[in-house]
Each structure stands twice: as structure tokens, then as C-alpha cells.
Design an enzyme around this catalytic site. Structure first.
Site, PDB file in Angstrom:
ATOM      1  N   SER A 192     -10.893  -0.566  -1.736  1.00  0.00           N
ATOM      2  CA  SER A 192      -9.889  -0.472  -1.346  1.00  0.00           C
ATOM      3  C   SER A 192      -9.965  -1.361   0.280  1.00  0.00           C
ATOM      4  O   SER A 192      -9.157  -1.836   0.751  1.00  0.00           O
ATOM      5  CB  SER A 192      -9.271   0.941  -0.758  1.00  0.00           C
ATOM      6  OG  SER A 192      -8.742   1.498  -2.039  1.00  0.00           O
ATOM      7  N   ASP A 233       0.999  -1.181   0.039  1.00  0.00           N
ATOM      8  CA  ASP A 233      -0.004   0.111   0.075  1.00  0.00           C
ATOM      9  C   ASP A 233       0.929   1.400  -0.242  1.00  0.00           C
ATOM     10  O   ASP A 233       2.195   1.033  -0.164  1.00  0.00           O
ATOM     11  CB  ASP A 233      -0.997  -0.005   1.191  1.00  0.00           C
ATOM     12  CG  ASP A 233      -2.134   0.599   0.987  1.00  0.00           C
ATOM     13  OD1 ASP A 233      -2.196   1.950   1.079  1.00  0.00           O
ATOM     14  OD2 ASP A 233      -3.448  -0.225   0.701  1.00  0.00           O
ATOM     15  N   HIS A 275      -3.929   5.497   4.151  1.00  0.00           N
ATOM     16  CA  HIS A 275      -4.618   4.541   3.210  1.00  0.00           C
ATOM     17  C   HIS A 275      -4.356   3.209   3.662  1.00  0.00           C
ATOM     18  O   HIS A 275      -5.209   2.230   3.949  1.00  0.00           O
ATOM     19  CB  HIS A 275      -4.378   4.665   1.836  1.00  0.00           C
ATOM     20  CG  HIS A 275      -5.181   3.854   1.192  1.00  0.00           C
ATOM     21  ND1 HIS A 275      -4.869   2.551   0.430  1.00  0.00           N
ATOM     22  CD2 HIS A 275      -6.613   4.030   0.396  1.00  0.00           C
ATOM     23  CE1 HIS A 275      -6.027   2.082  -0.516  1.00  0.00           C
ATOM     24  NE2 HIS A 275      -6.898   3.049  -0.164  1.00  0.00           N
TER      25      HIS A 275
END
Length: 537
Positions: free
Chosen positions: A395, A177, A217
Site C-alpha cells: 500500500s 482509497d 489508510h
């Protein structure tokens, strides 16, 4: 005329000195035998065990890239090496078109591919969602207080895995990521830290070991699997172990990120990871000449997708988000979601309807994509400070799925990655009639678990029907000496509503189109005749 020559000079200067990205591929690994003779010099014991358990032989892809080749490329005029891949025996390089083309003259170079395909002679769309504040067979051993995260687990019947003490223990998940700030401090990851479940990681973008940095994220992604805050958030694999790899440069969009991803996947393989989960997708780039087109989404064109397929061939399961382009002109999945063996995950809402943003299939060559679905709308996640909130995107449906897969694999450690992948697909509610929006649908991990347990017990029982009640597929298990059977389903009024011939290889009928209620079935096979009642939920 003067202006013309000035323009011409600038054009020539740009064409001559502009930096281009490219991959240079080598044609050999001359020292491979030394590595075959000493496998631990290229792979950890856990990685070797994974191959042994799945009958996967070592091959040339396992051998590191030849260092003398790398050194010669690095020493070439005007060439910068950005990344390297042993699997693809290639370097990602940057330099002028002229300098890169000179590398084709080297005896050990097989080919050069420019990221700008027009130079060969022949986007990433990661979600930037904000966190919005919100405050059977085995004995049950674990009951978590899931809080707001209950729906995203229970939609998959992942809680049944947890209840039977399959919580990801013993499985390793590599998360690729853009950053993991707060994982080393937030209370939601305290349980992982206290139990030494963060095994390590690396920042491939900055080339340093600081992976507790970057964008949030990755932190949110990890929380859907490994997060734990009682009555608020419990991840789908709270007892799995994790490697955290930063491969995404959030400041720019460049194909080097595909190469960094492959590097990280190779490291995950070397360290012995079982699963790679990645909530990154690549399609468009800052330099439009580098951008992919839908025709590239065929599983074999994109560098990252080829790397993902190799990862699967090494015995790992790769789980990737489908993308968040469902509301755009180009709605299709990106890379590596297009890879054949990747489990591509789309998004549904809490009530199992398609999230409007979820990218669709098929792959350009017509394969079913996405493969499966999980909740990505209003997914419950942790922020870097440990606050629990909701956010949207494939995601998050992706790691929710990856964690559940880890728990299933824990239950059946002797299964291969291909077998686990098929178990997940076959348990899905649209397996009999997949489409380009939902793929095979939403997996039922309780069904996947109990299917194997039921098949194991078939020797003690002539015949089994499960699950009953059911909301989609009805499975039949019968002795191996029966190759096929004929199933008829009747309404309570005696009307014939389903007829299907089944086999031991495909032993199910789909009841998805039937209304909820009570039905009756008959099964006829050789001398076997069975009847019974079914409840369709």
C-alpha cells in the site's frame, strides 16, 4: 415430511429473493455525435489536452452512458443501481436473480454478467497495518531534509529528481482509497493546503463530497507522496496536485467496490489527472461466490482491471499495489494489479530484499508481475494527527513509486504515458533478468532522467557509457547510423566475464551478477572501436 417441506420452502424463498450483484451492459450510445461535436460537455480542457499531446483520439468510451437506459433500469422491478461506467457502458446493479434476468429482454441490453459466475451459465486484501511511532546535468535547486523518509526516496534515486527541481509540480495524481481523515487538519499536509494542491475529491461509497472521512489508510498513502514535515517526512511528489477519491467500503467486501473504482477513474480522467495511484486490491469477497480465483488474474476478466487498462489508453499512468499475500497460500497479485499496462508495485525492505508479505506474480497468463519494487517495509508515513510513524505494505511502496513517476514525467512533459512507463522499467536493476518476486526490480530515477539527457546529447558526442559507476545495467549510446555493436567485459586480470551483442533498441549489458570492483570493456561496431574502465558497485 413437514420438516422437509419447511426446508424446501426456505430454499425456494432464498433462491427466489436473495439479492445478487451483477453488471448489465448496453449495446449503444445513441447520442454520441452530440458529445463529439461538443467535447467539453464530457471532458475538461485538461483531459482533452492530455489526449491531444499523446495523439489519442476521442472514442465511444468517452461518451457518457445513455441516461434513458439508466432510467429504464432504475425503473425496473426490484433493481437497485449501485454504480455506472461509461467506459464499459455498463451498470452495476443489485436485485434477485429473476429480476436481473428479465433485463436481458431489453433491446438495448447486450449482456448481463452476475458477480457469482455460476449464475452466468458458463478479495480484496487491503493492508490494515497500524502506524508504529518513530520519532550531474542540471543545477541543484532543491535539497530537502528528508529525515526518516530519506531511505524510501533515495532507494529510487528520487532525491536526484528533487535536486533538479522536479518535485511533481504541474502533475495531477488521483488517489483512490478508503478515506482521507486529517488531510484537512494535520500539519503534515499544511504545505499541500497552503499551496492549494488538494484540488478536490469525492466519496463514491457514500455518494457525497465529504472525502475527509473514512479509514486512515488513504491519509497514510497520500503522506508518502504529498506529506511534508522537515527532518521527518518528505513525500516523493511534494509539489504535485491531488484529487482524493473514496471508493473502498471498509465495512464490507463486495465487487461493487470494483465498479466504484472504475467510476472514480473515469472522473479522474474527466478532470485531467495524469496519474492514478491505488493501494487497493481485490481477490476475495464476503460472499465467497463472488470471490476471484487466480485464473481471473489475466488482465481481461476483472471489471476493475478492464477499467484500469482503459484508463491507460486515455493517456494516464495507473500505479497499483501488488498485494500483501506473500505469506499466504494464495500468494499471487490481485486486481487491478493484473492489468497489462498497470505499473504494479511490490515491496522490499530498507536494504532492498523482498518483503515476505509482498504478493508475487506472474499474472495467470504468464506476464511479469509485479513490474517494479519500492520500500514497503517500515515505510515512513503520517497519521491523521500528523504524527510520523512507520507501517508495512505494498500500500505504501505503490504511492512512493507513483510520486517519483510524477516527478519524472514533469521532467519530460512531452513523453507519452507509454514512454514514461518504459523509462521506469528500463531503469530498473533487474530489467535484463526479471522474475516473479521482484519483477524488473527497483527503478533508478536518476538513470531514467540522465538516460534521456544523454541520448539527447549523442549528436555532440560520438559515444557515451553510463552510469559509471553502476550497480546493475551499463548503457551504451552511439550514433543512429550504427544498428548494433558487440560488447565484451573483462576482469582486472583480463578474464572475459561478459559478452553481448547490443542494439540501439536494447543498448545495455547487465553487470548484476558481477562482484563489486574494477572491470574493462571493449565495444566494436563497424569502424567504431572503444575501450574503457567500469566500476561495478
Amino acid at each position: 415430511m413437514k420438516k422437509y417441506y419447511t426446508f424446501l420452502f426456505l430454499f425456494i424463498s432464498y433462491a427466489t429473493f436473495a439479492q445478487e450483484d451483477a453488471w448489465v451492459y448496453f449495446n449503444a450510445k445513441p447520442n454520441s455525435q452530440a458529445y463529439y461535436d461538443n467535447p467539453l460537455s464530457m471532458l475538461s480542457q485538461r483531459a482533452l489536452d492530455r489526449r491531444s499531446n499523446q495523439n489519442i483520439a476521442l472514442d465511444l468510451k468517452d461518451v457518457p452512458i445513455e441516461t434513458t437506459y439508466v432510467a429504464q433500469i432504475k425503473g425496473s422491478t426490484g433493481i437497485t443501481v449501485m454504480a455506472e461506467s461509461k467506459w464499459l457502458n455498463a451498470l452495476h446493479i443489485r436485485g434477485t436473480q429473476a429480476n436481473i434476468n428479465t433485463l436481458k429482454l431489453l433491446s438495448f441490453v447486450s449482456k448481463v454478467d452476475f458477480a457469482n459466475k455460476s449464475l452466468n451459465g458458463t478479495g480484496k486484501k487491503a493492508a490494515s497495518d497500524k502506524v508504529k511511532a518513530t520519532e550531474n546535468k542540471l543545477e541543484t535547486t532543491v535539497n530537502y531534509s528528508y529525515g526518516n523518509s530519506a531511505n524510501q526516496i533515495q532507494m529510487l534515486n528520487g532525491q536526484i529528481l528533487h535536486q533538479q527541481d522536479y518535485t511533481g509540480s504541474g502533475k495531477i495524481i488521483a488517489v483512490l482509497d478508503g478515506g482521507f481523515p486529517g488531510v484537512n487538519t494535520a500539519s503534515t499536509f499544511q504545505r499541500l493546503r497552503d499551496n492549494n494542491k488538494i484540488l478536490g475529491g469525492y466519496n463514491f461509497v457514500s455518494r457525497n463530497p465529504n472525502f475527509y472521512t473514512g479509514v486512515s489508510h488513504g491519509t497514510q498513502v497520500l503522506s508518502t507522496m504529498g506529506g511534508y514535515k522537515e527532518n521527518a517526512l518528505v513525500g516523493t511528489a511534494p509539489d504535485a496536485s491531488y484529487y482524493l477519491f473514496i471508493t473502498e467500503d471498509d465495512t464490507s467486501e463486495n465487487p461493487v467496490e470494483e465498479s466504484l473504482w472504475v467510476e472514480a477513474a473515469e472522473e479522474a480522467d474527466r478532470l485531467g489527472a495524469d496519474i492514478i495511484t491505488t493501494s487497493l486490491g481485490y481477490f476475495g469477497y464476503d460472499n465467497a461466490n463472488y470471490s476471484h480465483t487466480y485464473s481471473d488474474m489475466n488482465g481481461t476478466t476483472n471489471f476493475i482491471s478492464r477499467g484500469a487498462e482503459i484508463a491507460f489508453s486515455k493517456g494516464m499512468i495507473v500505479v497499483a499495489s501488488a498485494g500483501n499475500e506473500g505469506n499466504t497460500v494464495e500468494k499471487h497479485i490481485g486486481a487491478p494489479a493484473d492489468a497489462v499496462s498497470v505499473i504494479t508495485v511490490g515491496s522490499v525492505t530498507a536494504n532492498k530484499t523482498l518483503s515476505s508479505f509482498s504478493s508475487i506474480g506472474p499474472s495467470y497468463d504468464g506476464r511479469i508481475k509485479p513490474d517494479v519494487m519500492a520500500q514497503g517495509s517500515a515505510a515512513v508515513v503520517s497519521s491523521v494527527t500528523g504524527n510520523i510513524g512507520t507501517t508495512n505494505g505494498t500500500s505504501f511502496s505503490c504511492p512512493i513509486m507513483a510520486g517519483a513517476i510524477a516527478c519524472l514525467w514533469q521532467a519530460f512533459p512531452n513523453k507519452t504515458n507509454q514512454e514514461i512507463r518504459q523509462m521506469v522499467l528500463k531503469s530498473s536493476d533487474r530489467y535484463a533478468s526479471p522474475n516473479i518476486q521482484y519483477g524488473y526490480g527497483i527503478p533508478n530515477f536518476s538513470l531514467a532522467l540522465n538516460t534521456i539527457l544523454n541520448v539527447r546529447s549523442i549528436k555532440d558526442s560520438e559515444f557515451l557509457v553510463y552510469p559509471n559507476p553502476t550497480d546493475s545495467n551499463l548503457f551504451f549510446a552511439f550514433s543512429e547510423d550504427i544498428n548494433e555493436a558487440f560488447v565484451t567485459v573483462y576482469s582486472i586480470l583480463g578474464q572475459k566475464v561478459v559478452e553481448k551483442q547490443i542494439t540501439n533498441q536494447a543498448p545495455f549489458v547487465s553487470l548484476q551478477e558481477l562482484r563489486s570492483g574494477v572491470y574493462f570493456y571493449t565495444l566494436d561496431a563497424n569502424d567504431l572501436h572503444k575501450t574503457g574502465k567500469i566500476i561495478k558497485q
